[in-house]
Write a protein that holds these residues in place. Structure first.
Motif, PDB file in Angstrom:
ATOM      1  N   GLY A   1      18.346  -6.566  12.845  1.00 46.95           N
ATOM      2  CA  GLY A   1      18.769  -5.195  13.105  1.00 46.95           C
ATOM      3  C   GLY A   1      18.318  -4.204  12.049  1.00 46.95           C
ATOM      4  O   GLY A   1      18.739  -3.043  12.051  1.00 46.95           O
ATOM      5  N   TYR A   2      17.443  -4.654  11.147  1.00 49.52           N
ATOM      6  CA  TYR A   2      16.941  -3.766  10.078  1.00 49.52           C
ATOM      7  C   TYR A   2      15.568  -3.212  10.477  1.00 49.52           C
ATOM      8  O   TYR A   2      14.559  -3.482   9.823  1.00 49.52           O
ATOM      9  N   ARG A   3      15.568  -2.461  11.568  1.00 45.18           N
ATOM     10  CA  ARG A   3      14.284  -1.982  12.116  1.00 45.18           C
ATOM     11  C   ARG A   3      13.580  -1.018  11.163  1.00 45.18           C
ATOM     12  O   ARG A   3      12.353  -0.993  11.102  1.00 45.18           O
ATOM     13  N   ASP A   4      14.347  -0.205  10.454  1.00 46.59           N
ATOM     14  CA  ASP A   4      13.744   0.708   9.470  1.00 46.59           C
ATOM     15  C   ASP A   4      12.945  -0.057   8.425  1.00 46.59           C
ATOM     16  O   ASP A   4      11.811   0.307   8.095  1.00 46.59           O
ATOM     17  N   SER A   5      13.558  -1.118   7.912  1.00 48.29           N
ATOM     18  CA  SER A   5      12.887  -1.930   6.887  1.00 48.29           C
ATOM     19  C   SER A   5      11.634  -2.580   7.456  1.00 48.29           C
ATOM     20  O   SER A   5      10.605  -2.671   6.782  1.00 48.29           O
ATOM     21  N   GLY A   6      11.723  -3.025   8.714  1.00 46.04           N
ATOM     22  CA  GLY A   6      10.562  -3.632   9.356  1.00 46.04           C
ATOM     23  C   GLY A   6       9.434  -2.638   9.534  1.00 46.04           C
ATOM     24  O   GLY A   6       8.270  -2.953   9.256  1.00 46.04           O
ATOM     25  N   ALA A   7       9.765  -1.429   9.968  1.00 47.02           N
ATOM     26  CA  ALA A   7       8.738  -0.398  10.169  1.00 47.02           C
ATOM     27  C   ALA A   7       8.060  -0.033   8.857  1.00 47.02           C
ATOM     28  O   ALA A   7       6.836   0.114   8.783  1.00 47.02           O
ATOM     29  N   ILE A   8       8.880   0.100   7.804  1.00 47.55           N
ATOM     30  CA  ILE A   8       8.327   0.437   6.480  1.00 47.55           C
ATOM     31  C   ILE A   8       7.393  -0.665   6.002  1.00 47.55           C
ATOM     32  O   ILE A   8       6.319  -0.397   5.457  1.00 47.55           O
ATOM     33  N   LEU A   9       7.811  -1.916   6.192  1.00 44.69           N
ATOM     34  CA  LEU A   9       6.983  -3.054   5.765  1.00 44.69           C
ATOM     35  C   LEU A   9       5.645  -3.061   6.496  1.00 44.69           C
ATOM     36  O   LEU A   9       4.578  -3.166   5.873  1.00 44.69           O
ATOM     37  N   TYR A  10       5.685  -2.958   7.826  1.00 45.30           N
ATOM     38  CA  TYR A  10       4.446  -2.995   8.610  1.00 45.30           C
ATOM     39  C   TYR A  10       3.515  -1.837   8.239  1.00 45.30           C
ATOM     40  O   TYR A  10       2.299  -2.031   8.106  1.00 45.30           O
TER      41      TYR A  10
ATOM     42  N   ALA B   1       5.156   1.472  14.779  1.00 41.78           N
ATOM     43  CA  ALA B   1       5.386   2.608  15.679  1.00 41.78           C
ATOM     44  C   ALA B   1       6.498   2.298  16.686  1.00 41.78           C
ATOM     45  O   ALA B   1       7.372   3.141  16.947  1.00 41.78           O
ATOM     46  N   ARG B   2       6.474   1.100  17.250  1.00 42.00           N
ATOM     47  CA  ARG B   2       7.500   0.735  18.245  1.00 42.00           C
ATOM     48  C   ARG B   2       8.885   0.643  17.612  1.00 42.00           C
ATOM     49  O   ARG B   2       9.880   1.039  18.231  1.00 42.00           O
ATOM     50  N   LEU B   3       8.945   0.136  16.386  1.00 45.89           N
ATOM     51  CA  LEU B   3      10.234   0.076  15.689  1.00 45.89           C
ATOM     52  C   LEU B   3      10.746   1.479  15.388  1.00 45.89           C
ATOM     53  O   LEU B   3      11.948   1.752  15.515  1.00 45.89           O
ATOM     54  N   ALA B   4       9.838   2.383  15.013  1.00 42.85           N
ATOM     55  CA  ALA B   4      10.234   3.773  14.759  1.00 42.85           C
ATOM     56  C   ALA B   4      10.754   4.422  16.039  1.00 42.85           C
ATOM     57  O   ALA B   4      11.737   5.177  16.013  1.00 42.85           O
ATOM     58  N   GLU B   5      10.111   4.127  17.156  1.00 43.15           N
ATOM     59  CA  GLU B   5      10.576   4.653  18.440  1.00 43.15           C
ATOM     60  C   GLU B   5      11.979   4.158  18.762  1.00 43.15           C
ATOM     61  O   GLU B   5      12.825   4.921  19.249  1.00 43.15           O
ATOM     62  N   GLN B   6      12.241   2.888  18.500  1.00 41.80           N
ATOM     63  CA  GLN B   6      13.563   2.319  18.780  1.00 41.80           C
ATOM     64  C   GLN B   6      14.648   2.982  17.941  1.00 41.80           C
ATOM     65  O   GLN B   6      15.810   3.030  18.334  1.00 41.80           O
ATOM     66  N   GLU B   7      14.241   3.511  16.789  1.00 43.39           N
ATOM     67  CA  GLU B   7      15.189   4.207  15.911  1.00 43.39           C
ATOM     68  C   GLU B   7      15.196   5.715  16.185  1.00 43.39           C
ATOM     69  O   GLU B   7      15.800   6.474  15.422  1.00 43.39           O
ATOM     70  N   ASP B   8      14.519   6.125  17.290  1.00 43.52           N
ATOM     71  CA  ASP B   8      14.429   7.548  17.670  1.00 43.52           C
ATOM     72  C   ASP B   8      13.765   8.403  16.596  1.00 43.52           C
ATOM     73  O   ASP B   8      14.070   9.592  16.454  1.00 43.52           O
ATOM     74  N   LYS B   9      12.865   7.794  15.848  1.00 45.78           N
ATOM     75  CA  LYS B   9      12.097   8.539  14.843  1.00 45.78           C
ATOM     76  C   LYS B   9      10.749   8.893  15.460  1.00 45.78           C
ATOM     77  O   LYS B   9       9.715   8.276  15.173  1.00 45.78           O
ATOM     78  N   THR B  10      10.792   9.901  16.321  1.00 41.82           N
ATOM     79  CA  THR B  10       9.633  10.250  17.145  1.00 41.82           C
ATOM     80  C   THR B  10       8.447  10.715  16.314  1.00 41.82           C
ATOM     81  O   THR B  10       7.298  10.363  16.611  1.00 41.82           O
ATOM     82  N   TYR B  11       8.712  11.516  15.286  1.00 46.59           N
ATOM     83  CA  TYR B  11       7.605  12.033  14.469  1.00 46.59           C
ATOM     84  C   TYR B  11       6.912  10.898  13.717  1.00 46.59           C
ATOM     85  O   TYR B  11       5.680  10.833  13.671  1.00 46.59           O
ATOM     86  N   GLN B  12       7.706   9.995  13.137  1.00 44.69           N
ATOM     87  CA  GLN B  12       7.128   8.843  12.438  1.00 44.69           C
ATOM     88  C   GLN B  12       6.335   7.980  13.412  1.00 44.69           C
ATOM     89  O   GLN B  12       5.247   7.489  13.085  1.00 44.69           O
TER      90      GLN B  12
ATOM     91  N   LEU C   1      -3.629   8.139  21.828  1.00 44.54           N
ATOM     92  CA  LEU C   1      -3.596   9.573  21.506  1.00 44.54           C
ATOM     93  C   LEU C   1      -2.812  10.359  22.558  1.00 44.54           C
ATOM     94  O   LEU C   1      -2.220  11.398  22.245  1.00 44.54           O
ATOM     95  N   GLU C   2      -2.796   9.872  23.784  1.00 43.89           N
ATOM     96  CA  GLU C   2      -1.966  10.498  24.818  1.00 43.89           C
ATOM     97  C   GLU C   2      -0.477  10.318  24.485  1.00 43.89           C
ATOM     98  O   GLU C   2       0.329  11.231  24.700  1.00 43.89           O
ATOM     99  N   ILE C   3      -0.124   9.139  23.942  1.00 41.99           N
ATOM    100  CA  ILE C   3       1.255   8.910  23.503  1.00 41.99           C
ATOM    101  C   ILE C   3       1.604   9.848  22.357  1.00 41.99           C
ATOM    102  O   ILE C   3       2.691  10.430  22.307  1.00 41.99           O
ATOM    103  N   VAL C   4       0.651  10.017  21.420  1.00 44.10           N
ATOM    104  CA  VAL C   4       0.862  10.931  20.292  1.00 44.10           C
ATOM    105  C   VAL C   4       1.098  12.350  20.809  1.00 44.10           C
ATOM    106  O   VAL C   4       2.020  13.045  20.358  1.00 44.10           O
ATOM    107  N   THR C   5       0.275  12.779  21.756  1.00 43.31           N
ATOM    108  CA  THR C   5       0.420  14.120  22.339  1.00 43.31           C
ATOM    109  C   THR C   5       1.800  14.290  22.959  1.00 43.31           C
ATOM    110  O   THR C   5       2.469  15.320  22.770  1.00 43.31           O
ATOM    111  N   LYS C   6       2.250  13.288  23.705  1.00 47.29           N
ATOM    112  CA  LYS C   6       3.555  13.333  24.360  1.00 47.29           C
ATOM    113  C   LYS C   6       4.682  13.450  23.331  1.00 47.29           C
ATOM    114  O   LYS C   6       5.602  14.266  23.483  1.00 47.29           O
ATOM    115  N   ASN C   7       4.596  12.642  22.264  1.00 48.49           N
ATOM    116  CA  ASN C   7       5.638  12.672  21.226  1.00 48.49           C
ATOM    117  C   ASN C   7       5.672  14.012  20.504  1.00 48.49           C
ATOM    118  O   ASN C   7       6.745  14.567  20.244  1.00 48.49           O
ATOM    119  N   LEU C   8       4.503  14.536  20.178  1.00 48.10           N
ATOM    120  CA  LEU C   8       4.435  15.822  19.474  1.00 48.10           C
ATOM    121  C   LEU C   8       4.903  16.960  20.364  1.00 48.10           C
ATOM    122  O   LEU C   8       5.502  17.933  19.877  1.00 48.10           O
TER     123      LEU C   8
END
Length: 316
Positions: free
Chosen positions: A113-122, A145-156, A181-188
């Motif tokens: 459940g430490y998705r933040d730590s996993g995202a930072i590591l990767y 990127a997927r872990l950041a999405e799960q944490e609702d950190k869209t910009y990251q 890049l289409e995913i990036v456009t959608k998130n931004l």
């Protein structure tokens, strides 16, 4: 003295391991191993090996330590032990093994459940493997990127998907690059970060042009003008449209001239490298035409203005 200190540390590590083994043993009066005490002893031994620069021994013991921590249910600390094992593998120049252990650490962070730590590591590890195997780097960026999405950190997530896209672009996989890049456009767009969207749209247009699909590039351009006022008002928009016009006309000389605008030469280096393929060398004929035009311009500039005489002045 330096080597003597190392010898002392190695001996200290061996003592901690012996003590740890004792804590793991069971008997008629001791039905369960003392995991906490064994983990503590093995952890101290790892520190001694690391100080003594016995990287392989530290790596192997870190894996054993992680297994005990998993057995105890401490997935966070198990992930830390796998990170340590990966670092020791790097010290031994075994990058393939290091990547495997970093990935295992990321999985354990996620499971715990430490998705933040996993995202930072990767994200931290991804650049380290670009030279060894770009696919490892891409995989790490995508997992982050997927872990950041799960944490609702869209910009990251958008930033990480873009980094993955740039790595995939270097492999020549333009369709997958476009997809990310289409995913990036959608998130931004969701975040209303229109300041970054302009550049991403340009990359998407260029990818279509690299694939000889100027129609698709034009469609992206027209849609962007319709959806994003910031793109419509962007000062570089006209240069992009002029480049698309040149492709529509299939005029290679015009493409060559228009792709050399300063802005196109200042974007992502890998894009610039491919843009330069469109540049055509100036031929002798072009030189002669250029000289003729300059000559005519020069001659015209030297013509003196006509002086009106007195009668003409009266007419005026």
């Amino acid at each position: 003295m330096f080597n003597l200190n190392f010898s002392a540390k190695i001996k200290e590590a061996e003592e901690h391991i012996k003590q740890g083994e004792k804590y793991l043993k069971t008997s008629f009066t001791k039905w369960k191993p003392d995991l906490d005490s064994a983990i503590d002893e093995f952890d101290k031994a790892c520190t001694c090996y690391r100080v003594a620069e016995k990287y392989e021994q530290c790596r192997d013991l870190s894996i054993r330590l992680a297994e005990l921590q998993i057995q105890k249910g401490s997935t966070f600390f198990a992930a830390k032990s796998y990170e340590q094992a990966a670092q020791m593998a790097q010290q031994s120049q075994d990058l393939t093994t290091a990547a495997k252990y970093y990935d295992k650490a990321g999985e354990l962070y996620t499971e715990g459940g430490y998705r933040d730590s996993g995202a930072i590591l990767y994200e931290r590890c991804a650049p380290q493997f670009q030279q060894l195997d770009r696919t490892i780097s891409i995989d790490f960026y995508l997992k982050a990127a997927r872990l950041a999405e799960q944490e609702d950190k869209t910009y990251q997530a958008a930033d990480l998907y873009e980094k993955a896209a740039m790595q995939i672009f270097r492999t020549g996989n333009f369709p997958k690059t476009t997809e990310l890049l289409e995913i990036v456009t959608k998130n931004l767009t969701t975040l209303e970060r229109f300041d970054r969207i302009n550049r991403i749209i340009l990359y998407r247009i260029l990818l279509k042009l690299f694939n000889d699909d100027s129609v698709a590039g034009r469609n992206i351009f027209d849609q962007a003008c319709q959806d994003y006022p910031t793109f419509e008002q962007w000062e570089e928009r006209n240069h992009i449209e002029l480049l698309l016009d040149a492709f529509d006309q299939d005029d290679k000389d015009l493409i060559s001239r228009r792709c050399q605008k300063p802005y196109f030469m200042a974007i992502e280096p890998e894009f610039v490298r491919l843009i330069k393929r469109w540049i055509r060398p100036i031929t002798n004929t072009d030189d002669e035409q250029h000289k003729t035009i300059n000559s005519v311009s020069s001659s015209t500039s030297e013509v003196k203005p006509i002086q009106l005489d007195d009668d003409e002045d009266d007419l005026r």
